[in-house]
Design a protein around this motif. Sequence first.
Motif, mmCIF file in Angstrom:
data_model
loop_
_atom_site.group_PDB
_atom_site.id
_atom_site.type_symbol
_atom_site.label_atom_id
_atom_site.label_comp_id
_atom_site.label_asym_id
_atom_site.label_seq_id
_atom_site.Cartn_x
_atom_site.Cartn_y
_atom_site.Cartn_z
ATOM 1 N N GLN A 114 0.952 -1.225 -0.022
ATOM 2 C CA GLN A 114 -0.146 0.649 0.102
ATOM 3 C C GLN A 114 0.072 1.299 0.288
ATOM 4 O O GLN A 114 0.644 2.225 -0.840
ATOM 5 N N ALA A 115 1.848 1.325 0.931
ATOM 6 C CA ALA A 115 3.392 2.539 1.079
ATOM 7 C C ALA A 115 3.444 2.812 -0.866
ATOM 8 O O ALA A 115 3.079 3.751 -0.500
ATOM 9 N N SER A 116 3.692 1.700 -1.240
ATOM 10 C CA SER A 116 4.718 1.388 -2.774
ATOM 11 C C SER A 116 3.250 2.547 -3.979
ATOM 12 O O SER A 116 3.780 3.433 -4.199
ATOM 13 N N LEU A 117 2.308 1.976 -3.435
ATOM 14 C CA LEU A 117 1.081 2.338 -4.505
ATOM 15 C C LEU A 117 0.963 3.366 -4.202
ATOM 16 O O LEU A 117 1.091 4.599 -5.555
ATOM 17 N N ARG A 118 1.039 4.386 -3.098
ATOM 18 C CA ARG A 118 0.146 5.758 -2.956
ATOM 19 C C ARG A 118 1.607 6.395 -3.230
ATOM 20 O O ARG A 118 1.534 7.817 -3.703
ATOM 21 N N ARG A 119 2.717 5.851 -3.745
ATOM 22 C CA ARG A 119 4.167 7.016 -4.246
ATOM 23 C C ARG A 119 4.026 6.832 -5.244
ATOM 24 O O ARG A 119 4.654 7.886 -6.527
ATOM 25 N N PHE A 120 2.913 6.488 -6.554
ATOM 26 C CA PHE A 120 2.519 6.193 -7.531
ATOM 27 C C PHE A 120 1.784 7.814 -8.250
ATOM 28 O O PHE A 120 1.044 8.645 -7.376
ATOM 29 N N PRO A 121 2.108 8.180 -8.882
ATOM 30 C CA PRO A 121 0.966 8.737 -9.694
ATOM 31 C C PRO A 121 -0.291 8.604 -9.801
ATOM 32 O O PRO A 121 -0.363 7.320 -9.754
ATOM 33 N N ARG A 125 -1.638 4.512 -10.324
ATOM 34 C CA ARG A 125 -2.307 4.348 -9.165
ATOM 35 C C ARG A 125 -3.258 3.732 -10.139
ATOM 36 O O ARG A 125 -4.220 1.978 -10.018
ATOM 37 N N GLU A 126 -4.299 4.246 -10.746
ATOM 38 C CA GLU A 126 -6.120 4.251 -11.813
ATOM 39 C C GLU A 126 -5.729 2.950 -12.094
ATOM 40 O O GLU A 126 -6.302 2.009 -11.798
ATOM 41 N N LYS A 127 -4.679 3.030 -12.758
ATOM 42 C CA LYS A 127 -3.939 2.147 -14.100
ATOM 43 C C LYS A 127 -3.893 0.217 -13.686
ATOM 44 O O LYS A 127 -4.384 -1.235 -13.648
ATOM 45 N N ILE A 128 -3.040 0.098 -12.281
ATOM 46 C CA ILE A 128 -2.890 -0.481 -11.564
ATOM 47 C C ILE A 128 -4.140 -1.075 -10.271
ATOM 48 O O ILE A 128 -4.400 -2.025 -10.796
ATOM 49 N N LYS A 129 -5.304 -0.072 -10.370
ATOM 50 C CA LYS A 129 -6.161 -0.685 -9.548
ATOM 51 C C LYS A 129 -7.179 -1.426 -10.931
ATOM 52 O O LYS A 129 -8.025 -2.242 -10.814
ATOM 53 N N ASP A 130 -7.386 -0.403 -11.545
ATOM 54 C CA ASP A 130 -8.269 -0.901 -12.958
ATOM 55 C C ASP A 130 -7.365 -2.680 -13.418
ATOM 56 O O ASP A 130 -9.156 -3.483 -14.093
ATOM 57 N N GLN A 131 -6.347 -2.870 -13.576
ATOM 58 C CA GLN A 131 -5.561 -4.235 -14.251
ATOM 59 C C GLN A 131 -5.890 -5.324 -13.101
ATOM 60 O O GLN A 131 -6.313 -6.082 -13.366
ATOM 61 N N ILE A 132 -5.934 -4.536 -11.373
ATOM 62 C CA ILE A 132 -6.300 -5.444 -10.569
ATOM 63 C C ILE A 132 -7.846 -6.081 -10.605
ATOM 64 O O ILE A 132 -8.138 -7.147 -10.759
ATOM 65 N N ILE A 133 -8.893 -5.060 -10.855
ATOM 66 C CA ILE A 133 -10.191 -5.755 -11.521
ATOM 67 C C ILE A 133 -10.766 -6.151 -12.395
ATOM 68 O O ILE A 133 -11.348 -7.224 -12.414
ATOM 69 N N ALA A 134 -9.788 -5.806 -13.876
ATOM 70 C CA ALA A 134 -9.850 -6.683 -14.818
ATOM 71 C C ALA A 134 -9.611 -7.754 -14.705
ATOM 72 O O ALA A 134 -10.430 -9.199 -15.193
ATOM 73 N N GLY A 135 -8.572 -8.079 -13.872
ATOM 74 C CA GLY A 135 -7.766 -9.567 -13.669
ATOM 75 C C GLY A 135 -8.770 -10.225 -12.654
ATOM 76 O O GLY A 135 -8.587 -12.323 -12.862
ATOM 77 N N MET A 136 -9.234 -9.499 -11.743
ATOM 78 C CA MET A 136 -10.240 -10.514 -10.958
ATOM 79 C C MET A 136 -11.359 -11.284 -11.657
ATOM 80 O O MET A 136 -11.651 -12.048 -11.090
ATOM 81 N N ALA A 137 -11.957 -10.651 -12.672
ATOM 82 C CA ALA A 137 -13.404 -9.967 -13.058
ATOM 83 C C ALA A 137 -12.820 -11.810 -14.590
ATOM 84 O O ALA A 137 -13.534 -12.911 -13.812
ATOM 85 N N MET A 138 -11.422 -11.554 -15.049
ATOM 86 C CA MET A 138 -11.382 -12.718 -15.345
ATOM 87 C C MET A 138 -11.363 -13.758 -14.963
ATOM 88 O O MET A 138 -11.850 -15.130 -14.986
ATOM 89 N N ARG A 139 -10.888 -13.448 -13.687
ATOM 90 C CA ARG A 139 -10.294 -14.991 -12.624
ATOM 91 C C ARG A 139 -11.587 -15.639 -12.903
ATOM 92 O O ARG A 139 -11.890 -16.496 -12.360
ATOM 93 N N LEU A 140 -12.719 -14.934 -12.219
ATOM 94 C CA LEU A 140 -13.830 -15.001 -11.737
ATOM 95 C C LEU A 140 -14.924 -15.749 -12.789
ATOM 96 O O LEU A 140 -15.565 -16.589 -12.681
ATOM 97 N N ALA A 141 -14.603 -15.148 -14.079
ATOM 98 C CA ALA A 141 -15.644 -16.136 -15.403
ATOM 99 C C ALA A 141 -14.537 -17.174 -15.657
ATOM 100 O O ALA A 141 -15.725 -18.344 -15.764
ATOM 101 N N ASP A 142 -13.307 -17.708 -15.443
ATOM 102 C CA ASP A 142 -12.518 -18.218 -15.589
ATOM 103 C C ASP A 142 -13.231 -19.782 -14.580
ATOM 104 O O ASP A 142 -14.028 -20.931 -15.252
#
Length: 151
Positions: A114-121, A125-142
């Motif tokens: 969490q600390a390193s995430l907050r250091r990003f612009p 941070r939004e793209k990282i979060k978007d990729q996590i959400i997309a990956g979790m959605a893909m795993r759920l669909a699988d």
Amino acid sequence: MKKVDISDLKLLEILNRIPFFKKFSVSERKSFFSQSLSFLKCTANRNIIRQGDKETSFYIILSGQASVMIRDEQKEVATLGPGYFIGEGAFIMNRPRTATVIAKSDVLLVRLDQASLRRFPASVREKIKDQIIAGMAMRLADMNTRLLGTS
């Protein structure tokens, strides 16, 4: 796991191949160099994450293969390779690990907390979060496809 040093050029080459980073611009990928992130190597047959641990870092697999195991390492539920991430549940929910992840081969990872995430612009941070959400959605669909036979 042990920390490894990776040159900026080698890291950029790796990030360019990893699907997790495809939506990041070159300058956004380069921001991963300046955030003091940990790059780790886990040797084959070693735990990357242990079920029940309270450590909440998020990991992105840069190279190698890992097995996700549940129920006291009795059942493999997935094999993951470059571009997959692990530990997102503990990272987001600040809760103990729900599975064990074991390196099937030598695995190179980037660790994000969490600390390193907050250091990003904010845009990164939004793209990282978007990729996590997309990956979790893909795993759920699988998982739905495998368990329920839906598509």
